[in-house]
Design a protein around this motif. Structure first.
Motif, short mmCIF file in Angstrom:
data_model
loop_
_atom_site.label_atom_id
_atom_site.label_comp_id
_atom_site.label_asym_id
_atom_site.label_seq_id
_atom_site.Cartn_x
_atom_site.Cartn_y
_atom_site.Cartn_z
N GLU A 102 0.83 -1.20 0.00
CA GLU A 102 0.00 0.00 0.00
C GLU A 102 0.86 1.25 0.00
O GLU A 102 0.60 2.21 -0.73
N PHE A 103 1.89 1.26 0.84
CA PHE A 103 2.81 2.41 0.87
C PHE A 103 3.51 2.57 -0.46
O PHE A 103 3.66 3.69 -0.96
N ALA A 104 3.98 1.47 -1.02
CA ALA A 104 4.74 1.54 -2.27
C ALA A 104 3.91 2.09 -3.42
O ALA A 104 4.44 2.69 -4.36
N ASP A 105 2.58 1.90 -3.35
CA ASP A 105 1.70 2.35 -4.42
C ASP A 105 1.01 3.68 -4.10
O ASP A 105 0.32 4.23 -4.97
N ALA A 106 1.17 4.17 -2.88
CA ALA A 106 0.43 5.36 -2.45
C ALA A 106 0.87 6.61 -3.21
O ALA A 106 2.08 6.85 -3.38
N GLU A 107 -0.09 7.38 -3.63
CA GLU A 107 0.21 8.60 -4.38
C GLU A 107 1.04 9.57 -3.57
O GLU A 107 1.97 10.19 -4.08
N ARG A 108 0.73 9.70 -2.26
CA ARG A 108 1.45 10.66 -1.42
C ARG A 108 2.92 10.27 -1.27
O ARG A 108 3.79 11.14 -1.10
N VAL A 109 3.21 8.96 -1.30
CA VAL A 109 4.59 8.50 -1.20
C VAL A 109 5.39 8.96 -2.42
O VAL A 109 6.53 9.43 -2.31
N HIS A 110 4.78 8.87 -3.58
CA HIS A 110 5.47 9.27 -4.81
C HIS A 110 5.50 10.79 -4.96
O HIS A 110 6.49 11.35 -5.45
N GLU A 111 4.46 11.47 -4.51
CA GLU A 111 4.46 12.93 -4.57
C GLU A 111 5.55 13.51 -3.67
O GLU A 111 6.20 14.50 -4.02
N ASN A 112 5.74 12.90 -2.50
CA ASN A 112 6.74 13.38 -1.53
C ASN A 112 8.10 12.71 -1.71
O ASN A 112 9.01 12.95 -0.92
N GLU A 113 8.22 11.86 -2.72
CA GLU A 113 9.48 11.18 -3.04
C GLU A 113 10.08 10.47 -1.82
O GLU A 113 11.21 10.72 -1.40
N VAL A 114 9.28 9.57 -1.27
CA VAL A 114 9.68 8.80 -0.10
C VAL A 114 10.43 7.54 -0.55
O VAL A 114 9.90 6.74 -1.34
N HIS A 115 11.62 7.37 -0.03
CA HIS A 115 12.43 6.19 -0.34
C HIS A 115 12.21 5.15 0.76
O HIS A 115 12.55 5.38 1.92
N ILE A 116 11.61 4.02 0.42
CA ILE A 116 11.33 2.96 1.39
C ILE A 116 12.43 1.91 1.33
O ILE A 116 12.82 1.47 0.25
N ARG A 117 12.92 1.50 2.49
CA ARG A 117 13.91 0.43 2.52
C ARG A 117 13.78 -0.36 3.82
O ARG A 117 13.28 0.16 4.83
#
Length: 310
Positions: A102-117
């Motif tokens: 869900e996080f990986a596909d969330a629009e806000r994650v991509h808008e805010n350029e969040v790097h998940i690891r």
């Protein structure tokens, strides 16, 4: 106190705390404790508690971005969690898969350029969890505005032990000279990508211990620690802001201590050290109470005493 009044008080308190916050830590690490106890209090099973906790996690990510935090690490699954009942573990695995995707596909994650690891022994987790971890990391690998670390199958001591074994093996094989071992040598073996030093650890649920969480990056940096009693699903924005305020007070105390030490040592230093001490006093003297702040004449006197000693 009725619900409306409680909400009003909380809103006013949140506004007051927000006005008191002058800056943000760069890296916040959170131990999300109390999901199961929250569920028991509500009369639910552990799975419901973990689900409620996942909703808090989403809110905390937003709060961090609002105030300017650049890196957030969440203690999502420790090595001790492998000892939980099989049905609870499986429910946790399912929740991790759901939320990571869900996080990986969330629009806000991509808008805010969040790097998940992910941090930890991910290869100990079921294949379905490993697959979602890979998916989330690959989907966000190009981003660098905000870093979200998810600690999975994580144990601080085992992490340091593995790094030490790696260094020892390289020394034995002749690939590493013992005289050249430094901080970077260890850090390169901890994670594939750099992790910033931790500025603040937050732990919910009432326990006052850091549970070996990021020992290299937190203890070495003498991170501020904020313990609070709400269970993780109950953790609110005022609680979060109180944690940030704890960090700020720690920074103010550090600055004040440096200024006091520098001022006390001014008269005892050699000439080549005097310039640096004067710089420290200049930079941090606003942290001192007014009565302790040196005036310009006092600082000028230290400047004039230097050349006379040459």
């Amino acid at each position: 106190m009725n619900r409306w009044l409680r909400q009003r008080v909380d809103a006013v308190y949140e506004q007051l705390l927000s006005r008191e916050i002058a800056g943000a830590p760069t890296h916040v690490a959170v131990i999300q404790d109390g999901n199961r106890r929250y569920a028991r209090k509500q009369g639910d099973d552990a799975t419901e508690g973990h689900q409620a906790g996942a909703e808090t996690t989403e809110r905390v990510l937003e709060w961090c971005q609002e105030i300017g935090v650049e890196e957030l690490t969440l203690y999502a699954f420790s090595t001790e969690n492998f000892n939980r009942p099989p049905e609870e573990r499986e429910a946790l695995y399912d929740l991790l898969c759901e939320k990571l995707r869900e996080f990986a596909d969330a629009e806000r994650v991509h808008e805010n350029e969040v790097h998940i690891r992910a941090l930890g022994a991910v290869d100990r987790l079921p294949e379905r969890v490993q697959d979602v971890v890979t998916y989330a990391e690959e989907r966000t690998c190009e981003y660098d505005q905000f870093v979200l670390n998810v600690a999975l199958a994580y144990g601080g001591r085992s992490e340091l032990l593995e790094a030490a074994r790696g260094v020892a093996t390289d020394v034995e094989s002749g690939d590493v000279d013992p005289e050249e071992i430094d901080v970077e040598t260890i850090e390169r073996r901890l994670y594939d990508e750099p992790v910033r030093d931790v500025d603040l650890i937050i732990r919910t649920g009432g326990d006052e211990r850091t549970s070996n969480f990021l020992p290299w990056h937190a203890n070495g940096n003498e991170a501020a620690v904020f313990f609070c009693t709400p269970y993780w699903p109950e953790f609110s924005k005022p609680d979060f802001l109180r944690g940030i305020r704890t960090y700020e007070h720690r920074q103010e105390s550090w600055r004040r201590t440096r200024a006091r030490r520098a001022r006390a040592l001014l008269g005892a230093m050699s000439d080549h050290e005097l310039v640096e001490a004067r710089s420290i006093v200049d930079r941090f003297r606003d942290s001192l109470p007014t009565a302790e702040q040196p005036d310009e004449e006092e600082l000028d006197a230290t400047d004039s005493s230097g050349p006379a000693a040459d």
